[in-house]
Design a protein around this motif. Structure first.
Motif, short mmCIF file in Angstrom:
data_model
loop_
_atom_site.label_atom_id
_atom_site.label_comp_id
_atom_site.label_asym_id
_atom_site.label_seq_id
_atom_site.Cartn_x
_atom_site.Cartn_y
_atom_site.Cartn_z
N LEU A 1 -4.13 8.84 -4.85
CA LEU A 1 -4.23 9.56 -6.11
C LEU A 1 -5.54 9.26 -6.83
N ALA A 2 -6.09 8.06 -6.63
CA ALA A 2 -7.39 7.75 -7.21
C ALA A 2 -8.47 8.64 -6.62
N LEU B 1 3.11 5.65 -6.03
CA LEU B 1 3.06 5.63 -7.50
C LEU B 1 2.49 6.95 -8.03
N PRO B 2 2.97 7.39 -9.19
CA PRO B 2 2.42 8.63 -9.78
C PRO B 2 1.11 8.41 -10.50
N ASP B 3 0.51 7.23 -10.33
CA ASP B 3 -0.74 6.88 -11.01
C ASP B 3 -1.80 6.51 -9.97
N ALA C 1 -4.85 4.29 -13.56
CA ALA C 1 -5.28 5.48 -14.30
C ALA C 1 -4.15 6.51 -14.23
N ARG C 2 -3.64 6.91 -15.39
CA ARG C 2 -2.51 7.84 -15.47
C ARG C 2 -2.98 9.17 -16.04
N ARG D 1 0.82 -1.20 0.00
CA ARG D 1 0.00 0.00 0.00
C ARG D 1 0.86 1.26 0.00
N SER D 2 1.98 1.21 0.72
CA SER D 2 2.89 2.35 0.72
C SER D 2 3.46 2.57 -0.68
N GLY D 3 3.85 1.46 -1.34
CA GLY D 3 4.36 1.57 -2.71
C GLY D 3 3.29 2.07 -3.66
N ALA D 4 2.05 1.57 -3.48
CA ALA D 4 0.96 2.01 -4.35
C ALA D 4 0.64 3.49 -4.12
N GLU D 5 0.77 3.94 -2.86
CA GLU D 5 0.53 5.36 -2.58
C GLU D 5 1.62 6.23 -3.19
#
Length: 440
Positions: A126-127, A107-109, A191-192, A101-105
């Motif tokens: 970011l979502a 992410l620039p996407d 989603a980018r 979750r930390s890595g996903a947070e």
């Protein structure tokens, strides 16, 4: 060191329960009855330990299991070890989930996890920003309830995730969606935000269209006159007019190409040496003479310069910025306009200002003045030879010097173009004195 149970150990434990019966039978007899009592005692002992285990499993809130002896000791010990392994695995799994979750947070996407049916069970921050999700309020919501676009629904329902979906959202962001299988029964949607790429692509198209348009007109004029010269001999005064027109158009093309090369060179410059001492007063003296020549007496041009104010920076880029601001004021203001150029030291730094009392610029044009090829009055700009690149050059040159071009204009009052180099760019007077002594 405890070991697992074996038949020998169980048989030995049963023998220990029966041993008192054999000893008593030697003295009083009745061995069968004594053995039956020993078996009942063994059963009672095992039932007691089973009750202890059941109480610990269902009612006791303690972490460690109860203690036991004989055959129950390795069982309780094994349960304790198994529980410790499970706790360790849960901690490792929780740490792994936390890292994911930390890595996903980070992410620039925007990342969204859904079931195959489309129900959301996790999304990153970011979502929430890009797609407008609310977490954890939207947990379990169907993705179609939150991303309500017909193209998105058809793309998801088609299950053809080999291609990405580009969509413009209601918040004016351009988003590229990609979906891939995450695990059994789950999907990962990324989603980018590609808004900047779309803007750059639009700027690239506009740039080539503008360059083509700017070069087409002079080339058409030159080509037309050349064709006329080939087909027939031109007589005076038409011949002189044709040559003058072609020279004017070639000068215009040459100026455009030079400005394009200057802008390209400034944009491509990455490692700028900002430690060069720039004698701005001397530079402004040369620009003043050039501006007077360019004006030919049509304007009242006044320079107010602090002759002691020198700065660190890139000489070529600062000259491009300063000269473009002065020449633009001369070229784009009508005859009789007063133009004031100032170079002074302020508490914020070294301030350069070009001010005129011309007709002014409408407010809707000001934010776009630094765009390439943007002109307020296209017809008048072509008459004065303007290409729409001057302020773009100023903007990029100043960005390398950590400065910004400020534009203030009011219709019927005039315009003011200013920038301020930070205080750290000003050459101290002690260093200026040392340079003066060395030159002397």
């Amino acid at each position: 060191m405890l070991e697992r149970l074996s038949w020998k150990r169980l048989a030995g434990e049963l023998f220990l329960f029966c041993l008192p019966a054999f000893i008593l039978a030697i003295f009083i007899g009745h061995l069968p009855y004594l053995l039956l009592v020993s078996v009942f005692a063994a059963l009672g002992w095992n039932y007691y330990n089973q009750l202890k285990l059941s109480h610990w499993l269902w009612l006791d809130r303690s972490i460690t299991p109860p203690s036991g002896i004989w055959s129950w000791e390795p069982l309780f010990y094994g349960l304790n070890q198994m529980q410790m392994r499970n706790r360790r695995r849960r901690r490792e799994l929780a740490l792994l989930i936390k890292r994911f979750r930390s890595g996903a947070e980070s992410l620039p996407d925007a990342v969204v996890l859904t079931t195959e049916e489309g129900n959301i069970f996790w999304c990153n921050g970011l979502a929430q920003v890009l797609l407008g999700f609310r977490w954890p309020e939207d947990n379990g919501q169907h993705i179609f309830n939150l991303v309500r676009y017909p193209e998105f629904r058809l793309w998801i329902q088609s299950r053809d995730f080999s291609r990405a979906l580009n969509l413009q959202l209601n918040n004016e962001h351009h988003v590229e969606f990609r979906v891939m299988p995450y695990s059994e029964g789950q999907l990962l949607m990324v989603a980018r935000d590609v808004t900047q790429m779309h803007q750059l692509e639009g700027a690239r198209r506009n740039f080539f269209a503008n360059v083509s348009h700017e070069l087409r007109t002079p080339l058409t004029v030159v080509q037309g006159y050349l064709e006329m010269m080939v087909e027939a001999k031109l007589e005076e005064p038409f011949r002189s007019k044709a040559l003058d027109t072609m020279q004017e158009q070639t000068r215009r093309m040459d100026g455009l190409v030079k400005q394009l090369l200057t802008l390209s060179r400034i944009e491509a410059a990455t490692n700028i040496d900002l430690n060069e001492r720039v004698d701005v007063p001397v530079m402004l003296g040369m620009i003043e003479r050039e501006a007077q020549t360019l004006s030919s007496g049509r304007h009242e041009i006044v320079f107010t310069v602090n002759n002691q104010l020198k700065v660190f920076g890139n000489n070529d880029q600062l000259r491009s910025a300063v000269s473009n601001l002065v020449y633009n004021s001369v070229n784009h203001t009508p005859e009789g306009t007063r133009i004031e150029v100032s170079w002074q030291q302020t508490p914020q730094g070294a301030k350069f200002e070009v001010k005129d009392n011309g007709p002014g610029i409408e407010a809707q044009h000001i934010p776009r003045l630094t765009e390439r090829f943007y002109r307020v009055d296209r017809a008048r700009s072509r008459q004065t030879g303007g290409s729409g690149l001057g302020l773009a050059i100023v903007k990029h040159a100043l960005s390398h010097h950590h400065a910004r071009l400020d534009i203030i204009s009011q219709m019927g009052v005039g315009s003011c173009f200013t920038f301020t180099l930070p205080q750290r760019f000003i050459v101290p007077h002690t260093q200026q004195a040392e340079i003066f002594v060395k030159n002397k």
